[in-house]
Design a protein around this motif. Structure first.
Motif, PDB file in Angstrom:
ATOM      1  N   ILE A 197      32.278  65.236  31.633  1.00 14.03           N
ATOM      2  CA  ILE A 197      33.238  64.667  30.682  1.00 14.03           C
ATOM      3  C   ILE A 197      32.566  63.509  29.952  1.00 14.03           C
ATOM      4  CG2 ILE A 197      35.550  63.738  30.331  1.00 14.03           C
ATOM      5  CD1 ILE A 197      36.388  64.898  33.001  1.00 14.03           C
ATOM      6  N   LEU A 198      32.435  63.653  28.654  1.00 11.62           N
ATOM      7  CA  LEU A 198      31.790  62.652  27.809  1.00 11.62           C
ATOM      8  C   LEU A 198      32.831  61.769  27.135  1.00 11.62           C
ATOM      9  CD1 LEU A 198      29.300  65.023  25.916  1.00 11.62           C
ATOM     10  CD2 LEU A 198      28.943  63.872  28.113  1.00 11.62           C
ATOM     11  N   TYR A 199      32.411  60.564  26.756  1.00 13.78           N
ATOM     12  CA  TYR A 199      33.264  59.697  25.923  1.00 13.78           C
ATOM     13  C   TYR A 199      32.692  59.672  24.512  1.00 13.78           C
ATOM     14  CZ  TYR A 199      35.356  55.788  23.595  1.00 13.78           C
ATOM     15  OH  TYR A 199      36.010  55.032  22.658  1.00 13.78           O
ATOM     16  N   GLY A 200      33.570  59.798  23.521  1.00 12.83           N
ATOM     17  CA  GLY A 200      33.152  59.697  22.123  1.00 12.83           C
ATOM     18  C   GLY A 200      34.084  58.783  21.358  1.00 12.83           C
ATOM     19  N   GLY A 201      33.541  57.925  20.535  1.00 19.20           N
ATOM     20  CA  GLY A 201      34.377  57.028  19.737  1.00 19.20           C
ATOM     21  C   GLY A 201      33.709  55.682  19.532  1.00 19.20           C
ATOM     22  N   SER A 202      32.920  55.557  18.454  1.00 19.99           N
ATOM     23  CA  SER A 202      32.227  54.302  18.120  1.00 19.99           C
ATOM     24  C   SER A 202      31.340  53.806  19.254  1.00 19.99           C
ATOM     25  CB  SER A 202      33.250  53.229  17.717  1.00 19.99           C
ATOM     26  OG  SER A 202      33.954  53.609  16.542  1.00 19.99           O
ATOM     27  N   VAL A 203      30.619  54.743  19.886  1.00 16.99           N
ATOM     28  CA  VAL A 203      29.676  54.375  20.940  1.00 16.99           C
ATOM     29  C   VAL A 203      28.444  53.718  20.313  1.00 16.99           C
ATOM     30  CG1 VAL A 203      28.156  55.251  22.753  1.00 16.99           C
ATOM     31  CG2 VAL A 203      30.430  56.222  22.456  1.00 16.99           C
ATOM     32  N   THR A 204      28.048  52.570  20.849  1.00 19.90           N
ATOM     33  CA  THR A 204      26.863  51.851  20.382  1.00 19.90           C
ATOM     34  C   THR A 204      26.071  51.352  21.592  1.00 19.90           C
ATOM     35  OG1 THR A 204      27.903  49.665  20.369  1.00 19.90           O
ATOM     36  CG2 THR A 204      28.168  51.021  18.371  1.00 19.90           C
ATOM     37  N   PRO A 205      24.827  50.919  21.388  1.00 17.70           N
ATOM     38  CA  PRO A 205      24.073  50.344  22.503  1.00 17.70           C
ATOM     39  C   PRO A 205      24.753  49.112  23.097  1.00 17.70           C
ATOM     40  CG  PRO A 205      22.581  50.932  20.719  1.00 17.70           C
ATOM     41  CD  PRO A 205      23.972  51.108  20.184  1.00 17.70           C
ATOM     42  N   GLU A 206      25.567  48.438  22.300  1.00 18.47           N
ATOM     43  CA  GLU A 206      26.233  47.221  22.775  1.00 18.47           C
ATOM     44  C   GLU A 206      27.372  47.524  23.749  1.00 18.47           C
ATOM     45  OE1 GLU A 206      23.659  46.510  19.783  1.00 18.47           O
ATOM     46  OE2 GLU A 206      25.476  47.711  19.402  1.00 18.47           O
ATOM     47  N   ASN A 207      28.043  48.670  23.594  1.00 19.23           N
ATOM     48  CA  ASN A 207      29.201  48.940  24.458  1.00 19.23           C
ATOM     49  C   ASN A 207      28.978  50.079  25.456  1.00 19.23           C
ATOM     50  OD1 ASN A 207      29.736  51.461  23.069  1.00 19.23           O
ATOM     51  ND2 ASN A 207      30.843  50.338  21.488  1.00 19.23           N
ATOM     52  N   PHE A 208      27.850  50.799  25.344  1.00 20.85           N
ATOM     53  CA  PHE A 208      27.695  52.017  26.136  1.00 20.85           C
ATOM     54  C   PHE A 208      27.544  51.750  27.626  1.00 20.85           C
ATOM     55  CE2 PHE A 208      24.947  55.796  27.386  1.00 20.85           C
ATOM     56  CZ  PHE A 208      26.045  56.613  27.596  1.00 20.85           C
ATOM     57  N   PHE A 209      26.831  50.705  27.992  1.00 19.91           N
ATOM     58  CA  PHE A 209      26.617  50.453  29.417  1.00 19.91           C
ATOM     59  C   PHE A 209      27.942  50.301  30.155  1.00 19.91           C
ATOM     60  CE2 PHE A 209      26.169  47.589  33.050  1.00 19.91           C
ATOM     61  CZ  PHE A 209      25.192  48.245  33.786  1.00 19.91           C
ATOM     62  N   ALA A 220      27.946  60.514  26.647  1.00 21.93           N
ATOM     63  CA  ALA A 220      28.604  60.182  25.385  1.00 21.93           C
ATOM     64  C   ALA A 220      28.415  61.289  24.351  1.00 21.93           C
ATOM     65  CB  ALA A 220      28.066  58.868  24.829  1.00 21.93           C
ATOM     66  N   LEU A 221      29.440  61.458  23.537  1.00 24.08           N
ATOM     67  CA  LEU A 221      29.349  62.254  22.315  1.00 24.08           C
ATOM     68  C   LEU A 221      29.208  61.231  21.192  1.00 24.08           C
ATOM     69  CD1 LEU A 221      29.536  65.075  20.971  1.00 24.08           C
ATOM     70  CD2 LEU A 221      31.980  64.661  20.701  1.00 24.08           C
ATOM     71  N   VAL A 222      28.005  61.133  20.652  1.00 23.40           N
ATOM     72  CA  VAL A 222      27.659  60.015  19.777  1.00 23.40           C
ATOM     73  C   VAL A 222      27.810  60.411  18.308  1.00 23.40           C
ATOM     74  CG1 VAL A 222      25.903  58.282  19.255  1.00 23.40           C
ATOM     75  CG2 VAL A 222      26.003  59.325  21.543  1.00 23.40           C
ATOM     76  N   GLY A 223      28.473  59.568  17.531  1.00 27.15           N
ATOM     77  CA  GLY A 223      28.660  59.826  16.109  1.00 27.15           C
ATOM     78  C   GLY A 223      27.693  59.032  15.266  1.00 27.15           C
ATOM     79  N   GLY A 224      28.184  57.934  14.675  1.00 23.35           N
ATOM     80  CA  GLY A 224      27.381  57.142  13.749  1.00 23.35           C
ATOM     81  C   GLY A 224      26.074  56.653  14.323  1.00 23.35           C
ATOM     82  N   ALA A 225      26.079  56.293  15.600  1.00 20.38           N
ATOM     83  CA  ALA A 225      24.857  55.764  16.220  1.00 20.38           C
ATOM     84  C   ALA A 225      23.775  56.825  16.390  1.00 20.38           C
ATOM     85  CB  ALA A 225      25.183  55.133  17.574  1.00 20.38           C
ATOM     86  N   SER A 226      24.143  58.099  16.216  1.00 21.43           N
ATOM     87  CA  SER A 226      23.139  59.159  16.344  1.00 21.43           C
ATOM     88  C   SER A 226      22.366  59.373  15.055  1.00 21.43           C
ATOM     89  CB  SER A 226      23.804  60.479  16.757  1.00 21.43           C
ATOM     90  OG  SER A 226      24.619  60.974  15.713  1.00 21.43           O
ATOM     91  N   LEU A 227      22.774  58.685  13.991  1.00 21.91           N
ATOM     92  CA  LEU A 227      22.110  58.849  12.698  1.00 21.91           C
ATOM     93  C   LEU A 227      20.962  57.865  12.510  1.00 21.91           C
ATOM     94  CD1 LEU A 227      25.317  59.262  10.494  1.00 21.91           C
ATOM     95  CD2 LEU A 227      23.812  61.062  11.359  1.00 21.91           C
ATOM     96  N   LYS A 228      20.760  57.013  13.484  1.00 23.08           N
ATOM     97  CA  LYS A 228      19.689  56.023  13.388  1.00 23.08           C
ATOM     98  C   LYS A 228      19.031  55.868  14.750  1.00 23.08           C
ATOM     99  CE  LYS A 228      23.625  52.925  13.299  1.00 23.08           C
ATOM    100  NZ  LYS A 228      24.437  52.015  12.524  1.00 23.08           N
ATOM    101  N   GLU A 229      18.054  55.007  14.825  1.00 22.51           N
ATOM    102  CA  GLU A 229      17.270  54.927  16.047  1.00 22.51           C
ATOM    103  C   GLU A 229      18.011  54.250  17.201  1.00 22.51           C
ATOM    104  OE1 GLU A 229      13.088  53.988  15.716  1.00 22.51           O
ATOM    105  OE2 GLU A 229      13.072  54.735  13.656  1.00 22.51           O
ATOM    106  N   SER A 230      19.221  53.760  16.956  1.00 20.54           N
ATOM    107  CA  SER A 230      20.021  53.239  18.068  1.00 20.54           C
ATOM    108  C   SER A 230      20.361  54.351  19.057  1.00 20.54           C
ATOM    109  CB  SER A 230      21.299  52.569  17.558  1.00 20.54           C
ATOM    110  OG  SER A 230      22.021  53.435  16.704  1.00 20.54           O
ATOM    111  N   PHE A 231      20.255  55.612  18.614  1.00 22.23           N
ATOM    112  CA  PHE A 231      20.448  56.753  19.514  1.00 22.23           C
ATOM    113  C   PHE A 231      19.448  56.685  20.671  1.00 22.23           C
ATOM    114  CE2 PHE A 231      19.938  61.418  20.468  1.00 22.23           C
ATOM    115  CZ  PHE A 231      21.234  61.642  20.885  1.00 22.23           C
TER     116      PHE A 231
END
Length: 243
Positions: A197-209, A220-231
């Motif tokens: 079970i993944l979480y998706g919804g504005s996941v970023t390196p700042e909140n993922f931990f 995580a199911l990553v949206g916006g953060a997957s478009l840049k190297e923060s992935f």
């Protein structure tokens, strides 16, 4: 709907180099349909797997604009996102249609990434669990215990997608725990524990931990953060937690 085929191919090259050696968990990337072939050329011989953003439940026919699972498999796709909130909200996809897609994906050997989640209005009315139960029961209708073990569920509260608002770790865990307990009721405890079970919804390196360390959040199911190297930073967090 981001990145042209050439842009996706270039970014996939960046990810391949940055994510080499991350083998303790699965990494999927899901480019747009027209970029799948180019991205496959880049990721086919490493640890990154290819997913699609959608599919239809027929092999072929008069379904203009749709893509079949057989077409995806020939391009090396291994998983497909089904029932994303944008597909539900913008394109009117119903639980019944999503159920057909999940069954077809399983029949074709693809991993369905089955998205569920409530809107802000539904959460404010206290309907979160009702919405999730309906989506899970109807989305998985007619799917047996062995099949459901191959399904990945992604909880994505609609109010947190692309808004910059993220569910607190406690809110996310509460929803994930509910979904897992529901799977135990429908199937068994053993099945419930085996489903990712993944979480998706504005996941970023700042909140993922804070999210990933919760007991029922498997990734995580990553949206916006997957478009840049923060992935890449998200992958590093997972690797550190998993040891």
């Amino acid at each position: 709907m981001n990145k042209t085929p050439s842009e996706a191919q270039l970014f996939a090259n960046t990810l391949v180099n940055a994510l080499a050696g991350f083998n303790s968990f699965d990494i999927y990337i899901a480019p747009v349909f027209v970029a799948l072939d180019r991205v496959r050329e880049v990721v086919s011989s490493n640890n990154i797997k290819l997913a699609a953003q959608n599919m239809y439940y027929e092999d072929s026919g008069a379904f203009t604009g749709e893509v079949s699972p057989k077409m995806l498999k020939e391009l090396g796709v291994q998983a497909v996102i089904i029932g994303h909130s944008e597909r539900r909200r913008i394109f009117g996809e119903t639980d019944e249609l999503i159920n057909k897609k999940i069954k077809k994906a399983l029949a074709e050997g693809l991993t369905p990434i089955f998205c569920i989640g409530e809107t802000l209005e539904e959460r404010q009315k206290g309907l979160t669990f009702c919405v999730l139960e309906k989506q899970v029961r109807e989305g998985l209708y007619g799917i047996n215990a062995e099949e459901v073990k191959r399904v990945v569920i992604a909880y994505e509260p609609v109010w947190a997608i692309g808004t910059g608002v993220v569910a607190t770790p406690e809110q996310a865990q509460e929803a994930h725990e509910f979904v897992r307990s529901l799977l135990a009721k429908i199937y068994s405890d053993e099945v419930a524990q085996s489903v990712t079970i993944l979480y998706g919804g504005s996941v970023t390196p700042e909140n993922f931990f804070g999210l990933f360390v919760k007991p029922d959040i498997d990734g995580a199911l990553v949206g916006g953060a997957s478009l840049k190297e923060s992935f890449v930073e998200l992958a590093k967090i997972m690797a550190n937690v998993l040891g």
